[in-house]
Motif scaffolding. Structure first.
Motif, short mmCIF file in Angstrom:
data_model
loop_
_atom_site.label_atom_id
_atom_site.label_comp_id
_atom_site.label_asym_id
_atom_site.label_seq_id
_atom_site.Cartn_x
_atom_site.Cartn_y
_atom_site.Cartn_z
N ASN A 281 -2.26 -13.91 -13.63
CA ASN A 281 -1.51 -13.31 -12.53
C ASN A 281 -1.75 -14.07 -11.22
N GLU A 282 -1.08 -13.61 -10.17
CA GLU A 282 -1.10 -14.35 -8.91
C GLU A 282 -2.52 -14.52 -8.35
N SER A 283 -3.36 -13.51 -8.56
CA SER A 283 -4.73 -13.59 -8.03
C SER A 283 -5.64 -14.44 -8.91
N ARG B 261 -0.86 -11.70 -17.02
CA ARG B 261 0.53 -11.23 -16.93
C ARG B 261 1.13 -11.38 -18.32
N GLU C 203 -2.50 -22.89 -14.76
CA GLU C 203 -3.36 -21.74 -14.47
C GLU C 203 -4.06 -21.25 -15.73
#
Length: 667
Positions: free
Chosen positions: A584-586, A591, A650
């Motif tokens: 996820n973004e953090s 996700r 990522e």
């Protein structure tokens, strides 16, 4: 009585001696000892032994070699004997003779290497010794191809192909290269504990042929666990039979802990307990049922005993739950079997899915656990249902999980007693089990021995599943710590190069070991990498066909999904990671996505997210010996937003934070 004579009386070998003692011994006396131990002896075998003894006495005397020699050493797991073992200067030589042969065949080479692998992997005293397999085609010309004298990281020397003239010089050469001045303690080596951990396929074959897995299914780390679990199960069976009770018990455990082995062993041992103790092994895992049945048929066919009756018996012993339900929902008669083993009991269907799949049969308008218990409840005297539960492995919509079994037993069938391990409440998936209902029911009894806590699939590293759990549970610190503990014995690498991943996995395979490519069924954007996930793959040949068959997993052309491999295993795997499960973004969590039409779509329902994580859990726990994770590089989002390099970078960065090392460059 000297130690060598005492050792042969154990049945582990037909003859043993020091090498100088063997050279001085009367050859006729040696042949007599070999013949005495053999149940079936013929002129061909007798001549083979005469040639081996004569040639080895002459050639070993000429080189003045010290050490020990063993003829016909027992390999418990394979049900075979190694022709000759030489223990020389802290090295073990495994010699496979092909008397009179003038060619080196791939089949013979695989056999020779399998014997050495068994010694290296499962014979405790050989764990840190150099082990060298040698295939001896006595009449062959010297092997023309280059033979590497290198060894694998676990100290197994590469297979050598020799004739009767070249074998002893080659042994001397390898001893000079790897041997040291320390000799092997013969008594300690000969009487070493032997801890085989067979594959599920090998276990099924052994269970069917011998009716007992106890001799071949022993893991140093997990055997006490398994023994205690089986003891409790057989006590429950005896209790139910003697007191005309109906009992249900659940065997839980970490991935690879031996749940299926326990189920197969219960079926096998009950084959010898009389017609009133018939049992059936049931699974909703179609690929598992297909592979086990086909493996049994191939084994029986190899012994030239396969006929229509045998096929029917195999199909009655191991059944798909779908066929079992259809058959028994059509009538009200009790089954022939009093004992039912249901593998992967967490994957049973809820009432809604049962109704959809069997809309034309009102009897199916119940959950799958309800129907199974109802079928076994038809017995007027006694019945036992044994559920094998893989915690954290429900991977498909409509799978109701283990709680429905308990609910049915507590609410719908008040005549049944239920046994479980308290560890069932510590599963890694969401806490869907109604603990209060279970603990408040007087018919529910905790038994801690029904939980298998040690993985035996990854015999090189029993903590491998703990590493995977930490990785998937967003705990990179714990994952990295466990990785450092397992990586020397259980290699795990990461790479952005698919070709290198496959090359590495192929390069690890020895003997009859298997490698294969795995990917999640939702990994649809791996196609540009040449990775296609297909439905209804030929799972029997993927697991059982020889390496030269393009349908075989070893060909690494056909990719298997979590649905194809759950409950089964490989030795080495390439796990391909797509953007369906991404950071996820953090960067502190996952996700979850499906690929639909032309784009990724979010998975919003918690159970759908759990299914995806568990799919990767299945893929990451299939390999017994090691794996490499392939993460694509992706592309610029303007070129293809569905393969945005950021998704994959990522994922790669997170896996690196879990301690996973990059795949070393290969020559």
């Amino acid at each position: 009585m000297n130690k060598y004579t005492f050792s042969t009386q154990s049945g582990k070998a037909y003859y043993c001696n020091s090498i100088p003692g063997f050279i001085k011994d009367n050859s006729s006396s040696i042949i007599g000892q070999l013949v005495k131990h053999s149940f079936e002896i013929n002129k061909e075998q007798s001549n083979a032994w005469e040639n081996q003894v004569s040639e080895l006495q002459t050639r070993l005397e000429a080189c003045e070699m010290e050490g020990d020699i063993i003829f016909e050493y027992d390999i418990v797991r394979l049900g075979k004997r190694i022709d000759v073992i030489l223990l020389i200067r802290h090295m073990v030589f495994s010699l496979e003779f092909k008397n009179g042969k003038n060619v080196f065949t791939a089949q013979d080479a695989q056999q020779a290497e399998d014997y050495a692998l068994d010694i290296k992997n499962f014979h405790k005293e050989s764990e840190n010794l150099y082990v060298c397999p040698i295939l001896i085609a006595t009449d062959a010309k010297p092997y023309k191809k280059h033979q590497s004298l290198d060894c694998y990281p676990d100290k197994q020397v590469h297979l050598q192909r020799e004739n009767i003239e070249t074998v002893i010089p080659k042994i001397s050469q390898i001893v000079d290269l790897y041997g040291d001045d320390e000799s092997i303690d013969f008594d300690k080596w000969f009487n070493s504990p032997y801890y085989p951990t067979p594959t599920i396929i090998a276990a099924a074959v052994e269970a069917y042929s011998s009716h007992n897995l106890s001799d071949i299914a022993q893991s140093e780390a997990g055997q006490t666990n398994i023994d205690n679990c089986e003891e409790k199960i057989f006590r429950l069976i005896d209790y139910a039979r003697e007191n005309k009770k109906k009992c249900m018990c659940f065997v839980t455990g970490v991935p690879g802990a031996g749940k299926t082995l326990v189920g197969l062993d219960v079926v096998a041992k009950n084959m010898d307990r009389g017609a009133g103790n018939l049992s059936v092994y049931l699974s909703g895992n179609g690929p598992l049922v297909k592979v086990l049945r086909e493996a049994l048929k191939k084994s029986v066919k190899a012994r030239k005993q396969l006929n229509r009756e045998t096929k029917t018996a195999i199909e009655a012993l191991i059944q798909s739950s779908f066929a079992f339900k259809n058959d028994n929902a059509s009538h009200n008669m009790p089954t022939a079997e009093h004992i039912l083993i249901f593998d992967e009991a967490q994957r049973v269907w809820n009432q809604g899915k049962m109704k959809r799949k069997h809309a034309d049969n009102p009897a199916m308008d119940v959950s799958e656990p309800h129907l199974i218990i109802d079928v076994m409840d038809r017995h007027q005297d006694w019945a036992v249902v044994i559920g094998l539960v893989g915690l954290g492995q429900d991977i498909y919509d409509g799978e109701v999980g283990i709680n429905e079994w308990f609910r049915c037993g507590v609410e719908d069938f008040p005549g049944w007693e239920i046994y479980y391990s308290p560890d069932i409440f510590n599963q890694v998936e969401d806490k869907s089990i109604d603990r209060e209902m279970i603990e408040n029911c007087a018919r529910c009894h905790p038994l801690k021995d029904l939980h298998l806590k040690t993985s035996i699939r990854s015999f090189r590293a029993d903590k491998q599943c703990r590493f995977v759990d930490a990785l998937l549970d967003n705990d990179p610190v714990s994952a990295a710590e466990t990785y450092r503990e397992i990586s020397k014995k259980y290699p795990v690498f990461i790479t952005r190069d698919y070709a290198s991943a496959k090359k590495w996995a192929r390069g690890q395979v020895r003997g009859s070991q298997r490698c294969g490519v795995l990917a999640c069924s939702d990994a649809q954007r791996l196609r540009p990498e040449g990775i296609y996930i297909i439905k209804n793959m030929d799972v029997e040949n993927w697991f059982l066909a020889s390496s030269d068959d393009l349908r075989s997993s070893n060909a690494m052309e056909v990719v298997a999904s979590e649905f194809d491999v759950q409950g089964l295993e490989l030795d080495w795997s390439v796990v391909c990671w797509d953007a369906d499960l991404r950071r996820n973004e953090s960067g502190e969590g996952w996700r979850y996505f499906n690929f639909r039409g032309k784009d990724w779509q979010r998975r919003k329902k918690p159970e759908q997210q759990r299914y995806l994580v568990n799919s990767y859990r299945v893929l990451l726990t299939r390999a017994r010996q090691g794996m490499v994770i392939f993460v694509p590089r992706g592309v610029d989002p303007e070129e293809d937003p569905t393969r945005n390099h950021k998704f994959y970078d990522e994922i790669y960065d997170y896996l690196k934070s879990c301690g996973i090392e990059d795949l070393p460059q290969q020559c």
